[in-house]
Design a protein around this motif. Structure first.
Motif, PDB file in Angstrom:
ATOM      1  N   LYS A  81      -1.766 -11.883 -11.855  1.00  0.00           N
ATOM      2  CA  LYS A  81      -1.225 -11.913 -10.502  1.00  0.00           C
ATOM      3  C   LYS A  81      -1.179 -10.304 -10.052  1.00  0.00           C
ATOM      4  O   LYS A  81      -1.641  -9.725  -9.560  1.00  0.00           O
ATOM      5  N   THR A  82      -0.430 -10.003 -10.873  1.00  0.00           N
ATOM      6  CA  THR A  82       0.391  -8.417 -10.687  1.00  0.00           C
ATOM      7  C   THR A  82      -1.329  -7.493 -11.191  1.00  0.00           C
ATOM      8  O   THR A  82      -1.404  -6.390 -10.409  1.00  0.00           O
ATOM      9  N   HIS A  83      -1.520  -7.602 -11.598  1.00  0.00           N
ATOM     10  CA  HIS A  83      -2.745  -6.888 -12.666  1.00  0.00           C
ATOM     11  C   HIS A  83      -3.594  -7.017 -11.948  1.00  0.00           C
ATOM     12  O   HIS A  83      -4.575  -5.422 -10.706  1.00  0.00           O
ATOM     13  N   GLN A  84      -4.036  -7.980 -11.499  1.00  0.00           N
ATOM     14  CA  GLN A  84      -5.218  -8.557  -9.946  1.00  0.00           C
ATOM     15  C   GLN A  84      -4.467  -7.218  -8.628  1.00  0.00           C
ATOM     16  O   GLN A  84      -5.749  -6.615  -7.884  1.00  0.00           O
ATOM     17  N   GLU A  85      -3.147  -7.056  -8.473  1.00  0.00           N
ATOM     18  CA  GLU A  85      -3.020  -6.831  -6.766  1.00  0.00           C
ATOM     19  C   GLU A  85      -2.811  -5.054  -6.855  1.00  0.00           C
ATOM     20  O   GLU A  85      -3.720  -3.859  -6.226  1.00  0.00           O
ATOM     21  N   THR A  86      -2.928  -4.279  -8.392  1.00  0.00           N
ATOM     22  CA  THR A  86      -2.231  -3.427  -8.370  1.00  0.00           C
ATOM     23  C   THR A  86      -4.518  -2.921  -8.560  1.00  0.00           C
ATOM     24  O   THR A  86      -4.460  -2.075  -8.039  1.00  0.00           O
ATOM     25  N   LYS A  87      -5.066  -3.696  -9.321  1.00  0.00           N
ATOM     26  CA  LYS A  87      -6.782  -3.306  -9.446  1.00  0.00           C
ATOM     27  C   LYS A  87      -7.234  -3.305  -7.826  1.00  0.00           C
ATOM     28  O   LYS A  87      -7.599  -2.568  -7.417  1.00  0.00           O
ATOM     29  N   GLN A  88      -6.791  -4.057  -7.735  1.00  0.00           N
ATOM     30  CA  GLN A  88      -7.567  -4.123  -6.003  1.00  0.00           C
ATOM     31  C   GLN A  88      -6.810  -3.367  -4.864  1.00  0.00           C
ATOM     32  O   GLN A  88      -7.873  -2.557  -4.512  1.00  0.00           O
ATOM     33  N   TRP A  90      -5.829   0.217  -5.779  1.00  0.00           N
ATOM     34  CA  TRP A  90      -6.401   0.741  -6.861  1.00  0.00           C
ATOM     35  C   TRP A  90      -8.700   1.086  -6.195  1.00  0.00           C
ATOM     36  O   TRP A  90      -9.250   2.006  -5.968  1.00  0.00           O
ATOM     37  N   ASN A  91      -8.624  -0.072  -6.526  1.00  0.00           N
ATOM     38  CA  ASN A  91     -10.304  -0.171  -5.794  1.00  0.00           C
ATOM     39  C   ASN A  91     -10.297   0.153  -4.237  1.00  0.00           C
ATOM     40  O   ASN A  91     -11.491   0.977  -3.862  1.00  0.00           O
ATOM     41  N   GLU A  92      -9.299   0.119  -3.156  1.00  0.00           N
ATOM     42  CA  GLU A  92      -9.329   0.445  -1.708  1.00  0.00           C
ATOM     43  C   GLU A  92      -9.275   1.962  -1.937  1.00  0.00           C
ATOM     44  O   GLU A  92      -9.709   2.013  -1.155  1.00  0.00           O
ATOM     45  N   GLU A  93      -8.575   2.406  -2.338  1.00  0.00           N
ATOM     46  CA  GLU A  93      -8.114   3.633  -2.691  1.00  0.00           C
ATOM     47  C   GLU A  93      -9.316   4.513  -2.948  1.00  0.00           C
ATOM     48  O   GLU A  93     -10.450   5.262  -2.610  1.00  0.00           O
ATOM     49  N   LEU A  94     -10.487   4.412  -3.618  1.00  0.00           N
ATOM     50  CA  LEU A  94     -11.609   4.775  -4.441  1.00  0.00           C
ATOM     51  C   LEU A  94     -11.995   4.350  -4.154  1.00  0.00           C
ATOM     52  O   LEU A  94     -13.473   5.653  -3.853  1.00  0.00           O
ATOM     53  N   ALA A 113     -11.883  11.931 -11.156  1.00  0.00           N
ATOM     54  CA  ALA A 113     -11.299  12.599 -10.118  1.00  0.00           C
ATOM     55  C   ALA A 113     -10.056  12.515  -9.832  1.00  0.00           C
ATOM     56  O   ALA A 113      -9.556  12.543  -9.207  1.00  0.00           O
ATOM     57  N   LEU A 114     -10.837  11.711  -8.953  1.00  0.00           N
ATOM     58  CA  LEU A 114     -10.043  10.738  -7.912  1.00  0.00           C
ATOM     59  C   LEU A 114      -8.757  10.004  -7.658  1.00  0.00           C
ATOM     60  O   LEU A 114      -8.280  10.341  -7.054  1.00  0.00           O
ATOM     61  N   TYR A 115      -8.683   9.484  -9.279  1.00  0.00           N
ATOM     62  CA  TYR A 115      -8.109   8.725  -9.172  1.00  0.00           C
ATOM     63  C   TYR A 115      -6.654   9.231  -9.731  1.00  0.00           C
ATOM     64  O   TYR A 115      -5.580   9.368  -9.081  1.00  0.00           O
ATOM     65  N   GLN A 167      -5.868  10.303   3.072  1.00  0.00           N
ATOM     66  CA  GLN A 167      -5.115  10.161   3.337  1.00  0.00           C
ATOM     67  C   GLN A 167      -4.085  10.547   4.224  1.00  0.00           C
ATOM     68  O   GLN A 167      -3.185  11.466   3.920  1.00  0.00           O
ATOM     69  N   PRO A 168      -4.056  10.475   5.700  1.00  0.00           N
ATOM     70  CA  PRO A 168      -3.394  11.207   6.632  1.00  0.00           C
ATOM     71  C   PRO A 168      -1.996  11.338   6.948  1.00  0.00           C
ATOM     72  O   PRO A 168      -1.479  11.598   6.655  1.00  0.00           O
ATOM     73  N   GLN A 169      -2.040   9.541   6.641  1.00  0.00           N
ATOM     74  CA  GLN A 169      -0.674   9.643   7.305  1.00  0.00           C
ATOM     75  C   GLN A 169      -0.201   9.800   6.136  1.00  0.00           C
ATOM     76  O   GLN A 169       1.733  10.144   5.985  1.00  0.00           O
TER      77      GLN A 169
END
Length: 373
Positions: A81-88, A90-94, A113-115, A167-169
């Motif tokens: 669950k933690t792995h999937q939440e973290t993956k999600q 990062w995908n949202e950010e990238l 590079a974006l990561y 990420q302006p905020q």
């Protein structure tokens, strides 16, 4: 996920003096572990093939803060669950930036590079908003999230402008964190390179002011503009910082009084021009840095205004921080002249002239004529 039955540690530091702690056998089941170069071990009762899950948490304030962080952020033991939440996350950010490339390798390089752009600065507070300030007192971040690790000499050019888009905020919170740093500083300075609850003074210049100015021009965030201006002015007037007093007096940093003199002159000219004193500082940038195109580009000069030495423009040299005169000119001088373009419609002629073969006097006269007179 399972209690350990015994534990211990060994110190590998060279220091042997341990005070009255030497009366204890600290290597086995001793409830205090402190020192340098420590290696710890934990023993468990396990069956063949049994796996043990481990959770850990950090706090800049206290052990209770660390436990509260752990209970709030990962209250369960479900690794998948933690792995999937973290993956999600990062995908949202990238996925904020979508690109098309000729090859998958190019795409991998871009998103790697974006990561990397999201690794620092980092959060530096507990889940309740408490954090350790620069003065080592405990504060609560009201109205912002506190960040640290501002390697600003590295990040003001590209990372923070990127964050203003993606990420302006978050960048708004970073600026508020910089202002908190200023208020807690005995020097009355914005961060140079904040490192957790410390200032490590790495690199040259004071580029928090550039980050603030960029956000203000783009109308990013709700940080207090007047407070930010006062903090920037306060920082810019700390004379004992890295040749800054000499820059105020001479309009350049003399090489015989401070190291990396050319780079410091360029950085100070850029910083102060971004903060509203453009006319004087573009002139001082051209004058003090000895912009001789294309012969030597820049030479360190001393207190009397004479060249200390002349070196090949492509050779690393004293007076230049992390590089040579040629690429330093492109990175700093043209950026400053680019600022001038925003002030005058005639500035493009200065941009063009900066790439021509001119001596110092010709450069100065053209800048004076086209930009300011």
């Amino acid at each position: 996920s399972k209690p350990f039955k015994s534990y211990g540690h060994k110190k590998y530091n060279k220091e042997t003096y341990d005070g009255f702690y030497k009366r204890f056998d600290q290597s086995k089941n001793f409830p205090e572990i402190a020192g340098k170069d420590i290696r710890a071990y934990f023993n468990f009762d396990t069956k063949d093939g049994e796996k043990i899950n481990i959770k850990f948490a950090l706090s800049p304030v206290s052990t209770n803060g660390a436990l509260k962080n752990l209970e709030t952020e990962i209250p369960h033991w479900n690794f998948n669950k933690t792995h999937q939440e973290t993956k999600q996350k990062w995908n949202e950010e990238l996925s904020k930036i979508e690109i098309k490339t000729f090859t998958e390798d190019h795409k991998t390089t871009f998103y790697t590079a974006l990561y990397h752009t999201n690794l620092t600065p980092i959060l530096y507070e507990d889940v309740d908003g408490n954090y350790r300030g620069l003065d080592q007192n405990i504060y609560n971040s009201k109205g912002f999230t506190n960040y640290t690790i501002f390697s600003l000499w590295d990040t003001y050019r590209a990372l923070h402008p990127l964050l203003n888009i993606t990420q302006p905020q978050r960048n708004n919170d970073m600026i508020k964190s910089m202002l908190a740093h200023h208020d807690q500083s005995v020097h009355g300075m914005l961060p140079i390179w904040s490192h957790y609850a410390n200032e490590n003074w790495c690199m040259i210049g004071y580029h928090a002011t550039s980050v603030i100015a960029d956000a203000m021009i783009k109308n990013i965030g709700d940080f207090d503009r007047q407070r930010a201006l006062k903090a920037s002015v306060s920082t810019a007037n700390v004379r004992y910082f890295e040749g800054l007093g000499d820059y105020m007096d001479y309009k350049y940093v003399p090489d015989d009084k401070s190291h990396s003199s050319v780079s410091k002159t360029l950085e100070y000219a850029y910083i102060t021009s971004t903060n509203g004193n453009t006319r004087g500082d573009i002139l001082s940038l051209a004058r003090a840095a000895n912009l001789y195109y294309p012969k030597t580009l820049k030479n360190p000069i001393n207190e009397k205004g004479n060249d200390v030495y002349k070196l090949d423009k492509l050779a690393p040299m004293n007076g230049i921080e992390h590089g040579d005169a040629a690429h330093s000119a492109i990175g700093d001088v043209l950026a400053t002249i680019g600022i001038a373009k925003l002030i005058s419609k005639k500035a493009p002629s200065v941009w063009k002239a900066s790439m021509l073969t001119m001596d110092k006097n010709q450069s100065l006269e053209l800048i004076k004529k086209e930009l300011f007179f």
